[in-house]
Design a protein around this motif. Structure first.
Motif, PDB file in Angstrom:
ATOM      1  N   ASP A  68       0.832  -1.212   0.000  1.00  0.00           N
ATOM      2  CA  ASP A  68       0.000   0.000   0.000  1.00  0.00           C
ATOM      3  C   ASP A  68       0.862   1.256   0.000  1.00  0.00           C
ATOM      4  OD1 ASP A  68      -2.268  -1.541   0.014  1.00  0.00           O
ATOM      5  OD2 ASP A  68      -2.572  -1.429   2.182  1.00  0.00           O
ATOM      6  N   ASP A  69       1.987   1.215   0.721  1.00  0.00           N
ATOM      7  CA  ASP A  69       2.855   2.395   0.801  1.00  0.00           C
ATOM      8  C   ASP A  69       3.436   2.738  -0.563  1.00  0.00           C
ATOM      9  OD1 ASP A  69       2.413   2.754   3.490  1.00  0.00           O
ATOM     10  OD2 ASP A  69       4.165   1.581   4.102  1.00  0.00           O
ATOM     11  N   ASN A  96       0.791   4.111  -2.904  1.00  0.00           N
ATOM     12  CA  ASN A  96       0.487   5.496  -2.536  1.00  0.00           C
ATOM     13  C   ASN A  96       1.469   6.472  -3.182  1.00  0.00           C
ATOM     14  OD1 ASN A  96      -0.708   7.719  -0.999  1.00  0.00           O
ATOM     15  ND2 ASN A  96       1.097   7.577   0.300  1.00  0.00           N
TER      16      ASN A  96
END
Length: 378
Positions: free
Chosen positions: A294-295, A298
């Motif tokens: 997810d990081d 993003n």
């Protein structure tokens, strides 16, 4: 004399024994205190030594982190960008279409109205496809290479730290030729070599879907052009189910990739490449885990939107003349839209887009945490 001494001993026996006992207990307590203090000093000395060793390793870690990032800037990324530029320009060349339109001008035109319309439609789709594809490829390759060297740098550091017990790190030039490291770095070319055709096909599909309702005569202002590019990017990512876009950047199978490299490139040592495939597979697997996090997604989305905004700013500057609030006809914008891909694919030391991505605070923070917090044993 003897009798008087015995008398004194008899009278003061209790007091003498009591005094000697107290003195003995006091001396023992003092020795115990002294031993305890020496232990405390040794503990504090060890703690100071450990803090100093930790600080040394921390400083070496930071220095090594900066060194492996320089490798990305000076070797891996420049070569990969050069090849990427040539592939995108070759696969998404629209010069033959514009020449066809020029040849079809005038009363002696050999093109029918439908042929002219179809040619303009192809130019519309390919112009946006080329630039949005360049935005995606440049952004992703820049981010990918930094993930790559960060993972590799961490592995190298931990390998060296285990061997040297915190001593100075060895020279990277010797280490990169061992244990699949060099072959792992070579995967930076995978996008331009093997992933580019699938990327272009899916991006063109996304562009066709978004642009199908936009007519050549319709006016578009800069914000509308930006939103169109972002919609194409969103449509493209939506088509990449289960993060299948990762397959454009990272080989799915280390064994097959090793065999491809051994067969197709004389620059590879076949025996070495096949021998180190287990390490290569490990590094590629770790890379896939990072890219699907997810990081990372993003910072990927933030970077893509940032670069798309910069590209539209450049478009407004290129047009030069004041743009009406309603914008310009789409047909008049297409040639300039297509040209936006050229600076996007410039070599890294001249590429402002790569510099912008690199200087984004959230991007810098991501790589710092990635380097510091990767598992020591993988």
């Amino acid at each position: 004399m003897l009798s008087s001494a015995r008398g004194f001993w008899g009278r003061h026996r209790r007091k003498i024994l009591f005094s000697l006992g107290v003195a003995g207990v006091g001396y023992a307590a003092y020795r115990l205190y002294e031993t305890h203090q020496r232990k405390l000093v040794r503990v504090e000395q060890r703690a100071q030594e450990e803090r100093a060793a930790d600080e040394l390793i921390k400083n070496q870690l930071q220095t090594h982190f900066e060194n492996v990032q320089r490798i990305s800037d000076t070797t891996t990324l420049p070569f990969a960008m050069h090849y990427l530029r040539s592939r995108i320009m070759e696969e998404l060349d629209i010069s033959h279409l514009t020449e066809r339109l020029l040849q079809g001008k005038g009363e002696s035109s050999t093109l029918t109205p439908k042929e002219k319309y179809d040619t303009w439609e192809k130019i519309k789709i390919l112009s946006f496809t080329r630039t949005v594809c360049s935005i995606w490829a440049t952004t992703m390759l820049s981010l990918y290479v930094r993930v790559q060297v960060t993972i590799l740098g961490r592995h190298l550091y931990l390998d060296f730290a285990r061997v040297t017990d915190g001593a100075h790190l060895q020279e990277e030039s010797d280490a990169f030729s061992k244990n699949g490291h060099k072959d792992f770095l070579a995967t930076a070319d995978y996008l331009a070599t093997y992933g580019i055709n699938a990327l272009i096909t899916k991006m063109q599909h996304a562009a066709t879907e978004i642009l199908k309702e936009k007519q050549l005569k319709d006016p578009m202002n800069m914000d509308q052009v930006l939103q169109t590019m972002l919609q194409i990017l969103d449509q493209f990512m939506g088509l990449c189910i289960d993060n299948s876009w990762i397959n454009y950047l990272v080989p799915e199978n280390a064994n097959l990739y090793a065999q491809l490299m051994a067969v197709s490139s004389s620059g590879f040592d076949e025996s070495s490449l096949l021998k180190d495939v287990r390490k290569l597979d490990q590094l590629m697997s770790e890379t896939r885990i990072v890219l699907s996090s997810d990081d990372f997604i993003n910072i990927m989305e933030r970077s893509l939107r940032k670069i798309a905004g910069v590209v539209i700013e450049d478009l407004a500057i290129q047009i030069g003349t004041p743009i009406p609030p309603s914008g310009l006809p789409l047909a008049k914008l297409l040639a300039r839209v297509a040209q936006l891909s050229l600076p996007l694919l410039e070599e890294p030391n001249k590429n402002k887009h790569i510099q912008i991505i690199r200087s984004m605070p959230e991007v810098e923070l991501f790589y710092t945490f990635l380097y510091a917090n990767m598992p020591q044993e993988t």
